[in-house]
Motif scaffolding. Structure first.
Motif, PDB file in Angstrom:
ATOM      1  N   TYR A 461      44.156  67.268 131.692  1.00  0.00           N
ATOM      2  CA  TYR A 461      43.538  66.271 132.568  1.00  0.00           C
ATOM      3  C   TYR A 461      44.508  65.119 132.832  1.00  0.00           C
ATOM      4  O   TYR A 461      45.141  64.614 131.904  1.00  0.00           O
ATOM      5  N   ASN A 462      44.583  64.690 134.085  1.00  0.00           N
ATOM      6  CA  ASN A 462      45.360  63.509 134.424  1.00  0.00           C
ATOM      7  C   ASN A 462      44.524  62.268 134.125  1.00  0.00           C
ATOM      8  O   ASN A 462      43.399  62.141 134.597  1.00  0.00           O
ATOM      9  N   ILE A 463      45.078  61.369 133.333  1.00  0.00           N
ATOM     10  CA  ILE A 463      44.375  60.154 132.939  1.00  0.00           C
ATOM     11  C   ILE A 463      45.234  58.957 133.336  1.00  0.00           C
ATOM     12  O   ILE A 463      46.438  58.919 133.018  1.00  0.00           O
ATOM     13  N   TYR A 464      44.624  58.011 134.020  1.00  0.00           N
ATOM     14  CA  TYR A 464      45.361  56.870 134.536  1.00  0.00           C
ATOM     15  C   TYR A 464      44.966  55.615 133.766  1.00  0.00           C
ATOM     16  O   TYR A 464      43.820  55.167 133.815  1.00  0.00           O
ATOM     17  N   PRO A 465      45.917  55.055 133.004  1.00  0.00           N
ATOM     18  CA  PRO A 465      45.611  53.939 132.107  1.00  0.00           C
ATOM     19  C   PRO A 465      44.884  52.776 132.774  1.00  0.00           C
ATOM     20  O   PRO A 465      43.996  52.176 132.176  1.00  0.00           O
ATOM     21  N   ARG A 466      45.243  52.481 133.999  1.00  0.00           N
ATOM     22  CA  ARG A 466      44.668  51.317 134.667  1.00  0.00           C
ATOM     23  C   ARG A 466      43.136  51.387 134.711  1.00  0.00           C
ATOM     24  O   ARG A 466      42.447  50.395 134.511  1.00  0.00           O
ATOM     25  N   GLU A 467      42.610  52.586 134.975  1.00  0.00           N
ATOM     26  CA  GLU A 467      41.156  52.755 135.071  1.00  0.00           C
ATOM     27  C   GLU A 467      40.477  52.428 133.729  1.00  0.00           C
ATOM     28  O   GLU A 467      39.431  51.772 133.692  1.00  0.00           O
ATOM     29  N   ILE A 468      41.091  52.881 132.638  1.00  0.00           N
ATOM     30  CA  ILE A 468      40.522  52.629 131.311  1.00  0.00           C
ATOM     31  C   ILE A 468      40.649  51.150 130.962  1.00  0.00           C
ATOM     32  O   ILE A 468      39.741  50.535 130.397  1.00  0.00           O
ATOM     33  N   LEU A 472      37.907  48.311 129.701  1.00  0.00           N
ATOM     34  CA  LEU A 472      38.083  47.521 128.481  1.00  0.00           C
ATOM     35  C   LEU A 472      38.011  46.023 128.776  1.00  0.00           C
ATOM     36  O   LEU A 472      37.444  45.250 127.993  1.00  0.00           O
ATOM     37  N   TYR A 473      38.569  45.632 129.922  1.00  0.00           N
ATOM     38  CA  TYR A 473      38.554  44.208 130.276  1.00  0.00           C
ATOM     39  C   TYR A 473      37.142  43.691 130.531  1.00  0.00           C
ATOM     40  O   TYR A 473      36.902  42.486 130.504  1.00  0.00           O
ATOM     41  N   GLU A 474      36.208  44.601 130.787  1.00  0.00           N
ATOM     42  CA  GLU A 474      34.823  44.184 130.998  1.00  0.00           C
ATOM     43  C   GLU A 474      34.103  43.880 129.684  1.00  0.00           C
ATOM     44  O   GLU A 474      33.026  43.279 129.683  1.00  0.00           O
ATOM     45  N   HIS A 475      34.701  44.296 128.579  1.00  0.00           N
ATOM     46  CA  HIS A 475      34.068  44.037 127.275  1.00  0.00           C
ATOM     47  C   HIS A 475      34.221  42.550 126.930  1.00  0.00           C
ATOM     48  O   HIS A 475      35.314  41.988 127.047  1.00  0.00           O
ATOM     49  N   PRO A 476      33.143  41.905 126.492  1.00  0.00           N
ATOM     50  CA  PRO A 476      33.190  40.457 126.262  1.00  0.00           C
ATOM     51  C   PRO A 476      34.177  39.988 125.196  1.00  0.00           C
ATOM     52  O   PRO A 476      34.565  38.824 125.184  1.00  0.00           O
ATOM     53  N   VAL A 478      37.260  41.380 124.667  1.00  0.00           N
ATOM     54  CA  VAL A 478      38.645  41.763 124.981  1.00  0.00           C
ATOM     55  C   VAL A 478      39.339  40.708 125.848  1.00  0.00           C
ATOM     56  O   VAL A 478      38.864  40.350 126.923  1.00  0.00           O
ATOM     57  N   LYS A 479      40.468  40.250 125.341  1.00  0.00           N
ATOM     58  CA  LYS A 479      41.293  39.296 126.094  1.00  0.00           C
ATOM     59  C   LYS A 479      42.345  40.044 126.905  1.00  0.00           C
ATOM     60  O   LYS A 479      42.537  39.792 128.090  1.00  0.00           O
ATOM     61  N   GLU A 480      43.024  40.969 126.262  1.00  0.00           N
ATOM     62  CA  GLU A 480      44.033  41.788 126.945  1.00  0.00           C
ATOM     63  C   GLU A 480      43.922  43.223 126.450  1.00  0.00           C
ATOM     64  O   GLU A 480      43.554  43.465 125.293  1.00  0.00           O
ATOM     65  N   ALA A 481      44.252  44.155 127.307  1.00  0.00           N
ATOM     66  CA  ALA A 481      44.203  45.574 126.927  1.00  0.00           C
ATOM     67  C   ALA A 481      45.297  46.331 127.658  1.00  0.00           C
ATOM     68  O   ALA A 481      45.552  46.085 128.837  1.00  0.00           O
ATOM     69  N   VAL A 482      45.928  47.235 126.961  1.00  0.00           N
ATOM     70  CA  VAL A 482      46.879  48.144 127.600  1.00  0.00           C
ATOM     71  C   VAL A 482      46.689  49.524 126.976  1.00  0.00           C
ATOM     72  O   VAL A 482      46.470  49.649 125.767  1.00  0.00           O
ATOM     73  N   VAL A 483      46.730  50.538 127.818  1.00  0.00           N
ATOM     74  CA  VAL A 483      46.472  51.909 127.385  1.00  0.00           C
ATOM     75  C   VAL A 483      47.736  52.745 127.588  1.00  0.00           C
ATOM     76  O   VAL A 483      48.391  52.665 128.635  1.00  0.00           O
ATOM     77  N   VAL A 484      48.074  53.533 126.566  1.00  0.00           N
ATOM     78  CA  VAL A 484      49.247  54.404 126.646  1.00  0.00           C
ATOM     79  C   VAL A 484      48.878  55.796 126.172  1.00  0.00           C
ATOM     80  O   VAL A 484      47.839  56.001 125.530  1.00  0.00           O
ATOM     81  N   GLY A 485      49.731  56.757 126.495  1.00  0.00           N
ATOM     82  CA  GLY A 485      49.577  58.114 125.982  1.00  0.00           C
ATOM     83  C   GLY A 485      50.503  58.324 124.799  1.00  0.00           C
ATOM     84  O   GLY A 485      51.672  57.942 124.855  1.00  0.00           O
ATOM     85  N   THR A 486      49.989  58.881 123.730  1.00  0.00           N
ATOM     86  CA  THR A 486      50.826  59.187 122.580  1.00  0.00           C
ATOM     87  C   THR A 486      50.797  60.684 122.324  1.00  0.00           C
ATOM     88  O   THR A 486      49.841  61.377 122.699  1.00  0.00           O
ATOM     89  N   LYS A 487      51.831  61.184 121.707  1.00  0.00           N
ATOM     90  CA  LYS A 487      51.961  62.624 121.492  1.00  0.00           C
ATOM     91  C   LYS A 487      50.838  63.149 120.610  1.00  0.00           C
ATOM     92  O   LYS A 487      50.452  62.513 119.634  1.00  0.00           O
ATOM     93  N   GLY A 511      32.492  49.984 118.351  1.00  0.00           N
ATOM     94  CA  GLY A 511      31.785  49.344 119.463  1.00  0.00           C
ATOM     95  C   GLY A 511      32.518  49.516 120.777  1.00  0.00           C
ATOM     96  O   GLY A 511      31.905  49.761 121.824  1.00  0.00           O
ATOM     97  N   LEU A 512      33.856  49.396 120.733  1.00  0.00           N
ATOM     98  CA  LEU A 512      34.659  49.584 121.944  1.00  0.00           C
ATOM     99  C   LEU A 512      34.567  51.024 122.445  1.00  0.00           C
ATOM    100  O   LEU A 512      34.469  51.271 123.648  1.00  0.00           O
ATOM    101  N   GLU A 513      34.607  51.966 121.506  1.00  0.00           N
ATOM    102  CA  GLU A 513      34.502  53.374 121.895  1.00  0.00           C
ATOM    103  C   GLU A 513      33.158  53.641 122.577  1.00  0.00           C
ATOM    104  O   GLU A 513      33.096  54.294 123.626  1.00  0.00           O
ATOM    105  N   LYS A 514      32.084  53.118 121.997  1.00  0.00           N
ATOM    106  CA  LYS A 514      30.743  53.298 122.563  1.00  0.00           C
ATOM    107  C   LYS A 514      30.665  52.683 123.957  1.00  0.00           C
ATOM    108  O   LYS A 514      30.088  53.259 124.889  1.00  0.00           O
ATOM    109  N   PHE A 515      31.263  51.515 124.106  1.00  0.00           N
ATOM    110  CA  PHE A 515      31.291  50.822 125.398  1.00  0.00           C
ATOM    111  C   PHE A 515      32.007  51.679 126.461  1.00  0.00           C
ATOM    112  O   PHE A 515      31.545  51.824 127.587  1.00  0.00           O
ATOM    113  N   CYS A 516      33.134  52.260 126.072  1.00  0.00           N
ATOM    114  CA  CYS A 516      33.902  53.101 127.002  1.00  0.00           C
ATOM    115  C   CYS A 516      33.146  54.373 127.371  1.00  0.00           C
ATOM    116  O   CYS A 516      33.191  54.822 128.519  1.00  0.00           O
TER     117      CYS A 516
END
Length: 559
Positions: A461-468, A472-476, A478-487, A511-516
């Motif tokens: 599946y193609n996953i685009y970090p910006r969407e995630i 995350l930024y909508e969570h009350p 979270v101040k900053e969030a960045v998503v990366v792919g790891t092996k 809680g963050l996982e449930k929110f996502c």
């Protein structure tokens, strides 16, 4: 330098160029049904549809759509797992002259809303279990019609009666309120005419498919694929698999048909070759192994994670997989040990290829029964040109030097739906700039050395970090969030989120996982959350993803 150094490595059975017919893509089904009316077309959990039955059902769907006011060029969304209904809906929509919008059944409300709004789809064909999600966002879209089916609709007796009982154990069954605008799939077909219908099209201009992809920017865009694009790529990939015998093959359809790879190399190619599609609604290793043993599948296109799961199954030695003649692996890099082990088990050929949604999708593949090079994506398909260029200047680089892979051919998209600027950036002088970094050797074999900036590929599946990150930024907290792919040894890559919390907030990964999970398809949800005091940034404040990945690889502390 020879413009096409790969041509000497073409098998004698494969011509470097072909004539591609210019007609409605749906004619593939009409032609195969005329030649082989009683040949099995679709097998699904014990139920078989012949080509004659499949064509009749597709005609009924085409007439039903027309009866609901769907005209040539109108968009019809199909949000279904692999099942007979997806084939009927796809060819029915094509024959009616509609443009198909393939929609991932895992999508949550916000993802469905975006795709329906952007495409302007007037109708959607989906499963009963997904209707609630669609209805929640219908008011934000132009959707007028929801056509609802159930897995049980095309199960054989007594499975069709037992299915609701089994499904009930996993939760309450959905209650569908049928009314004007919401119709049961089977009843709609029963009431429709089975009179032949095939809308005439300008194959090189008229769209057959809007396939959504994040491309290189992360913003989901509709890739405009014409009837000609898809016909050409179906024939290109079919000719590459030159030992395929018309009317005799059995394609194992484990790849989802809502993905363009599955759409072309399974749905389109199998119907073009009058083959039998062995459909499974989801990939389960034991189910796949049982199906291969029972139905003697001969062709099995897939993603590396599928082959990894099978070769590591504890009972793999108990299964005879020798019916499989050829497999094309796509969506991610194919590990050499997986290729070797799978070939030893099947005595067939497993080769790596390459493509992207914007090219319908296949552009490269290793020769299946010829000269292949491990670790490469192979050579361009017939009528496909490819070059490696300097990403800044567009000039071709010397052999062996890295640069951006660009391709040209009849399978290359018309452009991005309602996005002329993105189209202009990606299509230049007929060349498609893939955004993937590659090298080409002196024999014309290509190797991908880095993929599209920032994109994550997990289990194909193609996953685009910006969407995630936006979720995350909508969570009350979270101040900053960045998503990366790891092996990840199994998924290829997995999703990891780095979080900077607002003052006073406490780390709460669960809680963050449930929110996502409430807003994203399951495969997009981060598997790991790392909480940091700050994120590495450029002078202008752009987060350095690459720096995070380097820290990940070096095993440095991430706080």
């Amino acid at each position: 330098m020879d413009a096409k150094p790969w041509l000497p490595f073409y098998p004698p059975e494969v011509a470097p160029s072909y004539e591609y017919p210019k007609h409605n893509l749906g004619l593939f089904l009409v032609t195969s049904a005329q030649k082989y009316p009683n040949r099995p077309a679709v097998y699904f959990m014990g139920k078989t549809l012949t080509y004659k039955q499949l064509l009749e059902a597709s005609y009924r769907m085409a007439n039903a759509l027309r009866g609901k006011g769907i005209n040539k060029g109108d968009r019809v969304a199909i949000m279904l797992p692999n099942c007979p209904q997806v084939v009927i809906s796809y060819f029915g929509a094509l024959l009616s002259g509609a443009v198909v919008v393939m929609t991932n059944p895992l999508y949550m409300e916000r993802e469905i809303a975006h795709q329906m709004q952007d495409s302007g789809a007037k109708a959607i064909i989906t499963l009963d279990h997904f209707v609630a999600r669609v209805e929640k966002v219908q008011g934000e879209t132009e959707l007028k019609h929801i056509i609802v089916t159930s897995i049980a609709d095309y199960l054989p007796f007594p499975k069709n009666l037992l299915f609701p009982i089994k499904a009930k154990k996993q939760g309450p069954l959905p209650v569908i309120h049928y009314r004007e605008g919401v119709y049961p799939f089977k009843k709609l077909l029963e009431q429709a005419l089975d009179a032949p219908v095939c809308e005439s099209v300008h194959a090189e201009k008229d769209l057959a498919l809007l396939q959504y992809t994040g491309g290189t920017t992360g913003v989901p865009k509709g890739v405009m694929l014409t009837h000609y694009n898809l016909i050409a790529n179906t024939l290109q990939s079919s000719m590459w698999c030159y030992k395929v015998e018309e009317g005799k093959e059995r394609y194992l359809a484990a790849l989802p048909c809502f993905h363009v790879f599955g759409l072309t190399v399974l749905l389109n190619q199998a119907v073009y070759r009058a083959s039998e599609l062995l459909m499974v609604p989801r990939f389960e290793p034991k189910m796949i192994l049982d199906l291969i043993r029972k139905k003697k599948a001969t062709l099995f296109p897939g993603a590396p994670t599928m082959y990894i799961a099978l070769i590591n199954h504890p009972q793999i030695k108990d299964y005879d997989l020798s019916s499989i003649n050829a497999c094309i692996s796509g969506s991610a890099g194919l590990p050499v040990e997986v290729q070797d082990t799978f070939e030893e088990l099947t005595k067939g050929r497993l080769i790596e290829g390459y493509g992207l949604t914007e090219a319908a999708p296949v552009t490269h593949a290793n020769p299946i029964w010829g000269h292949r090079k491990i670790g490469t994506i192979g050579i361009p398909l017939p009528d496909t040109e490819a070059k490696v260029v300097n990403p800044d200047t567009g000039d071709e680089v010397p052999v062996g030097e890295p640069g951006e892979l660009i391709v040209k051919g009849p399978q290359v998209m018309k452009g991005y739906w309602k996005r002329p600027e993105d189209t202009f950036d990606t299509l230049r002088g007929g060349w498609l700039f893939t955004g993937d970094m590659a090298t080409m050797d002196e024999e014309g074999y290509f190797r991908i050395i880095d993929r599209k900036k920032d994109m994550i590929i997990a289990s194909g599946y193609n996953i685009y970090p910006r969407e995630i990150e936006e979720v995350l930024y909508e969570h009350p907290s979270v101040k900053e969030a960045v998503v990366v792919g790891t092996k990840d040894e199994y998924r290829g890559e997995t999703v990891k989120a780095y979080i900077v919390l607002k003052d006073g907030a406490a780390p709460d990964p669960a809680g963050l996982e449930k929110f996502c999970r409430k807003q994203l398809a399951a495969y997009k949800v981060p598997r790991e959350f790392v909480f940091r005091d700050s994120l590495p940034k450029t002078l202008v404040g752009k987060v350095l993803r690459r720096k995070l990945l380097e820290e990940e690889e070096e095993g440095k502390p991430t706080a």
